[in-house]
Design a protein around this motif. Structure first.
Motif, short mmCIF file in Angstrom:
data_model
loop_
_atom_site.label_atom_id
_atom_site.label_comp_id
_atom_site.label_asym_id
_atom_site.label_seq_id
_atom_site.Cartn_x
_atom_site.Cartn_y
_atom_site.Cartn_z
N ALA A 214 0.86 -1.19 0.00
CA ALA A 214 0.00 0.00 0.00
C ALA A 214 0.89 1.24 0.00
CB ALA A 214 -0.90 0.02 1.24
N MET A 215 0.23 2.39 -0.06
CA MET A 215 0.90 3.66 0.19
C MET A 215 0.73 3.97 1.67
SD MET A 215 2.41 6.41 -1.14
CE MET A 215 1.87 7.02 -2.75
N TYR A 216 1.82 4.35 2.33
CA TYR A 216 1.75 4.73 3.73
C TYR A 216 2.02 6.22 3.84
CZ TYR A 216 1.30 -0.14 4.75
OH TYR A 216 0.81 -1.43 4.80
N LEU A 217 1.06 6.90 4.42
CA LEU A 217 1.09 8.35 4.51
C LEU A 217 1.30 8.79 5.95
CD1 LEU A 217 -1.99 9.01 2.22
CD2 LEU A 217 0.37 9.52 1.63
N CYS A 218 2.23 9.70 6.13
CA CYS A 218 2.45 10.33 7.42
C CYS A 218 1.84 11.72 7.38
CB CYS A 218 3.95 10.40 7.71
SG CYS A 218 4.42 11.30 9.18
N ALA A 219 1.24 12.14 8.47
CA ALA A 219 0.66 13.48 8.53
C ALA A 219 0.90 14.07 9.91
CB ALA A 219 -0.84 13.42 8.23
N THR A 220 0.84 15.39 9.98
CA THR A 220 0.98 16.08 11.25
C THR A 220 -0.14 17.10 11.41
OG1 THR A 220 2.30 17.96 10.46
CG2 THR A 220 3.50 15.93 10.95
N SER A 221 -0.41 17.45 12.65
CA SER A 221 -1.32 18.56 12.91
C SER A 221 -0.88 19.25 14.19
CB SER A 221 -2.78 18.11 12.99
OG SER A 221 -3.00 17.32 14.14
N ARG A 222 -1.40 20.47 14.35
CA ARG A 222 -0.87 21.30 15.41
C ARG A 222 -1.40 20.94 16.78
NH1 ARG A 222 -1.20 27.51 14.09
NH2 ARG A 222 -2.92 26.58 12.96
N ASP A 223 -2.69 20.71 16.89
CA ASP A 223 -3.28 20.46 18.20
C ASP A 223 -4.64 19.83 17.96
OD1 ASP A 223 -3.41 22.27 21.26
OD2 ASP A 223 -4.76 20.69 20.63
N ARG A 224 -4.91 18.72 18.59
CA ARG A 224 -6.16 18.04 18.29
C ARG A 224 -7.31 18.47 19.19
NH1 ARG A 224 -5.93 11.95 20.87
NH2 ARG A 224 -5.80 12.62 23.01
N GLN A 225 -7.03 19.30 20.20
CA GLN A 225 -8.08 19.62 21.16
C GLN A 225 -8.94 20.80 20.72
OE1 GLN A 225 -8.91 17.68 23.53
NE2 GLN A 225 -7.19 16.34 23.14
N ARG A 226 -8.31 21.77 20.06
CA ARG A 226 -9.06 22.97 19.70
C ARG A 226 -9.98 22.66 18.52
NH1 ARG A 226 -4.68 27.70 19.55
NH2 ARG A 226 -6.55 28.96 19.36
N PRO A 227 -11.25 22.95 18.67
CA PRO A 227 -12.22 22.47 17.66
C PRO A 227 -12.04 23.08 16.29
CG PRO A 227 -13.27 23.94 19.24
CD PRO A 227 -11.90 23.67 19.77
N THR A 228 -11.35 24.20 16.17
CA THR A 228 -11.24 24.79 14.84
C THR A 228 -10.00 24.33 14.11
OG1 THR A 228 -10.11 26.71 15.74
CG2 THR A 228 -12.50 26.85 15.53
N TYR A 229 -9.23 23.47 14.73
CA TYR A 229 -8.01 23.01 14.08
C TYR A 229 -8.13 21.55 13.68
CZ TYR A 229 -5.91 27.43 15.33
OH TYR A 229 -5.64 28.77 15.42
N ASN A 230 -7.04 20.90 13.58
CA ASN A 230 -6.91 19.53 13.10
C ASN A 230 -6.80 19.47 11.59
OD1 ASN A 230 -6.37 16.90 13.79
ND2 ASN A 230 -8.47 16.22 13.53
N GLU A 231 -6.41 20.58 10.97
CA GLU A 231 -5.97 20.51 9.58
C GLU A 231 -4.68 19.70 9.57
OE1 GLU A 231 -4.94 24.27 7.95
OE2 GLU A 231 -3.70 23.40 6.37
N GLN A 232 -4.60 18.75 8.68
CA GLN A 232 -3.45 17.86 8.65
C GLN A 232 -2.55 18.16 7.45
OE1 GLN A 232 -4.43 13.75 9.37
NE2 GLN A 232 -5.76 14.26 11.08
N PHE A 233 -1.26 18.01 7.68
CA PHE A 233 -0.26 18.24 6.65
C PHE A 233 0.38 16.90 6.34
CE2 PHE A 233 -0.14 22.88 6.71
CZ PHE A 233 -0.83 23.13 7.88
#
Lengths: 114, 116
Positions: free
Chosen positions: B87-106
Motif C-alpha cells: 500500500a501507500m503509507y502516509l504520514c501526517a501532522t497537525s498542530r493540536d487536536r483539542q481545539r475544535p477549529t483546528y486539526n488541519e493535517q499536513f
C-alpha cells in the motif's frame, strides 16, 4: 462506520466547466475538510468548514455544508487540466473518549480534459 | 520550507521481512499520524501520537507498530509484512487536536510499499 461517502466516484469534464463533488457522513462533526491528492502523492489540505458554517469560498473553490442532511459539496469553478486529481472529504469528530480523528471519504477522481 | 518528509519514497520488501518507514517534520507539530492507503481507496488511520501519547485504532493489526523518539520523527514498523500490506503509507501532522477549529493535517508524499 463513520466514513464519508462521496459521489460521484469519478467525474470527467472539459476545461472551463464546473465540477461538483458531494460528500455524505453519518455522525455529528466538529468540522469537515476537503483534501486533494495527485496520483501517487500525499494529500493537500484545500479548505475547512466548521459545523456552524454553511458556505465557504477559497479562490475557485466553494464548499457548502448542510448539517441537517449530513452532507457537503465541493464546487470547483472554471476547471483547469491541473485540477485533475482525487478529492477527499474528511470529517473531524470527537469520540466518546475525547480522541479526535479525521475520517476520510472514498474520494472522487476528477479528470479535466484540456 | 516547513514540511513533512517521508523516506524512502519507494520500499520493496519480502514477505515476512521486517520493514521500517520513517517520517520527519519541521513544522513542530505535536500530533503525528500514520495512514494506510490502498489503490483507489480512502486513507485509513492506523495510529497517531499526541506528543508521546500513543493512540492505536481498534482495527489496526498487531503487525503494525510505531515509535516516536522525539517531536520531529515518527517510525512505522511492520514486523512481518504480508502481501495484503502492500500500500501507500502516509504520514501526517497537525498542530493540536483539542481545539475544535483546528486539526488541519499536513501530509508527507507517502512511501509506496511493495511486498514480494
Amino acid at each position: 462506520s463513520q466514513q464519508g461517502e462521496e459521489d460521484p466516484q469519478a467525474l470527467s469534464i472539459q476545461e472551463g466547466e464546473n465540477a461538483t463533488m458531494n460528500c455524505s457522513y453519518k455522525t455529528s462533526i466538529n468540522n469537515l475538510q476537503w483534501y486533494r491528492q495527485n496520483s501517487g502523492r500525499g494529500l493537500v489540505h484545500l479548505i475547512l468548514i466548521r459545523s456552524n458554517e454553511r458556505e465557504k469560498h477559497s479562490g475557485r473553490l466553494r464548499v457548502t455544508l448542510d448539517t441537517s442532511k449530513k452532507s457537503s459539496s465541493l464546487l470547483i469553478t472554471a476547471s483547469r487540466a491541473a485540477d485533475t486529481a482525487s478529492y477527499f472529504c474528511a470529517t473531524d469528530i470527537v469520540g466518546d473518549t475525547g480522541r479526535r480523528a479525521l475520517t476520510f471519504g472514498s474520494g472522487t477522481r476528477l479528470q479535466v480534459q484540456p | 520550507d516547513a514540511m513533512v518528509i517521508q523516506n524512502p519514497r519507494y520500499q520493496v520488501t519480502q514477505f515476512g521481512k521486517p520493514v521500517t518507514l520513517s517520517c520527519s517534520q519541521t513544522l513542530n507539530h505535536n500530533v503525528m499520524y500514520w495512514y494506510q492507503q490502498k489503490s483507489s481507496q480512502a486513507p485509513k488511520l492506523l495510529f497517531h501520537y499526541y506528543d508521546k501519547d500513543f493512540n492505536n485504532e481498534a482495527d489496526t493489526p498487531d503487525n503494525f507498530q510505531s515509535r516516536r523518539p522525539n517531536t520531529s520523527f515518527c517510525f512505522l514498523d511492520i514486523r512481518s509484512p504480508g502481501l495484503g500490506d502492500a500500500a501507500m503509507y502516509l504520514c501526517a501532522t497537525s498542530r493540536d487536536r483539542q481545539r475544535p477549529t483546528y486539526n488541519e493535517q499536513f501530509f508527507g508524499p507517502g512511501t509506496r510499499l511493495t511486498v514480494l
